[in-house]
Design a protein around this motif. Structure first.
Motif, PDB file in Angstrom:
ATOM      1  N   PHE A 146      31.985 -26.592 102.680  1.00 61.06           N
ATOM      2  CA  PHE A 146      32.334 -26.770 101.280  1.00 61.06           C
ATOM      3  C   PHE A 146      31.349 -27.707 100.580  1.00 61.06           C
ATOM      4  CE2 PHE A 146      34.763 -29.132  98.083  1.00 61.06           C
ATOM      5  CZ  PHE A 146      35.166 -28.094  97.280  1.00 61.06           C
ATOM      6  N   ASN A 147      30.889 -27.307  99.408  1.00 62.41           N
ATOM      7  CA  ASN A 147      29.964 -28.113  98.621  1.00 62.41           C
ATOM      8  C   ASN A 147      30.547 -28.244  97.209  1.00 62.41           C
ATOM      9  OD1 ASN A 147      27.885 -28.992  96.899  1.00 62.41           O
ATOM     10  ND2 ASN A 147      26.313 -28.136  98.227  1.00 62.41           N
ATOM     11  N   ILE A 148      31.057 -29.402  96.869  1.00 65.80           N
ATOM     12  CA  ILE A 148      31.730 -29.604  95.589  1.00 65.80           C
ATOM     13  C   ILE A 148      30.795 -29.360  94.408  1.00 65.80           C
ATOM     14  CG2 ILE A 148      31.354 -32.097  95.453  1.00 65.80           C
ATOM     15  CD1 ILE A 148      34.587 -30.291  94.398  1.00 65.80           C
ATOM     16  N   GLU A 149      29.509 -29.661  94.552  1.00 65.05           N
ATOM     17  CA  GLU A 149      28.571 -29.458  93.450  1.00 65.05           C
ATOM     18  C   GLU A 149      28.408 -27.978  93.124  1.00 65.05           C
ATOM     19  OE1 GLU A 149      27.596 -31.928  91.529  1.00 65.05           O
ATOM     20  OE2 GLU A 149      28.717 -33.237  92.873  1.00 65.05           O
ATOM     21  N   VAL A 150      28.376 -27.146  94.148  1.00 63.35           N
ATOM     22  CA  VAL A 150      28.296 -25.694  93.935  1.00 63.35           C
ATOM     23  C   VAL A 150      29.568 -25.211  93.253  1.00 63.35           C
ATOM     24  CG1 VAL A 150      28.227 -23.449  95.112  1.00 63.35           C
ATOM     25  CG2 VAL A 150      26.701 -25.300  95.842  1.00 63.35           C
ATOM     26  N   GLU A 151      30.701 -25.720  93.691  1.00 55.71           N
ATOM     27  CA  GLU A 151      31.989 -25.309  93.127  1.00 55.71           C
ATOM     28  C   GLU A 151      32.128 -25.773  91.677  1.00 55.71           C
ATOM     29  OE1 GLU A 151      33.536 -23.123  94.910  1.00 55.71           O
ATOM     30  OE2 GLU A 151      32.209 -23.516  96.585  1.00 55.71           O
ATOM     31  N   LYS A 152      31.580 -26.948  91.348  1.00 54.36           N
ATOM     32  CA  LYS A 152      31.596 -27.419  89.960  1.00 54.36           C
ATOM     33  C   LYS A 152      30.845 -26.443  89.056  1.00 54.36           C
ATOM     34  CE  LYS A 152      31.947 -32.416  90.652  1.00 54.36           C
ATOM     35  NZ  LYS A 152      31.238 -33.695  90.501  1.00 54.36           N
TER      36      LYS A 152
END
Length: 161
Positions: free
Chosen positions: A27-33
């Protein structure tokens, strides 16, 4: 025997490499943002174009909408009716700005600020109101997010100047 040993070692190496590759897909929060920024843009576009069916497509079938001063609104049909009424009332635009996003592989929670433009009565100009919101997005099996909880309330009692 040597051939079996080589195949066994090669299999172990391939499996080990596959496990490492799965770790890299974490999981990569920056990609999800970035994904949420696109969804926010689509949401506002659908409000502005007054295309309720497209707007509702962003919601899960059993989504919950919590509008200020109203009872819980659950499911596509009821949420669609709410938006149709809002558009008839004068909802013409919105601007979403997520100020915080947290989450994991299954859910993203975004809170932020929203400005909505309302055309009241026969007025030629819009009146703008400011709200704060909390969106809960659930990742679907196809990897896309759907809005499962949509909550907002007035940020301030006065209108945006």
């Amino acid at each position: 025997m040597k051939r079996s040993l080589i195949i066994c070692i090669a299999s172990i190496l391939l499996l080990s490499n596959a496990c490492k590759q799965n770790d890299n897909k974490s999981f990569n929060i920056e990609v999800e943002k970035s994904s949420l920024a696109i969804l926010d843009s689509q949401y506002c576009h659908h409000v502005q174009s007054q295309h309720v069916d497209s707007l509702i497509s962003l919601y899960k079938a059993d989504a919950l909408l919590l509008s200020p001063g109203e009872a819980e609104i659950t499911g596509h049909s009821n949420i669609k009716n709410w938006y149709q009424n809002a558009i008839e009332y004068g909802l013409r635009s919105c601007e979403l700005k997520s100020t915080s996003v947290i989450g994991d592989e299954g859910y993203l929670i975004a809170n932020g600020q929203c400005v909505v433009g309302l055309q009241l009565g026969d007025a030629d100009t819009l009146v703008y109101e400011r709200y704060k919101y909390l969106h809960v997005w659930e990742k679907q099996e196809n990897g896309k997010y759907k809005l499962t909880r949509d909550i907002w309330n007035a940020d301030r009692a006065d209108l945006v100047e």
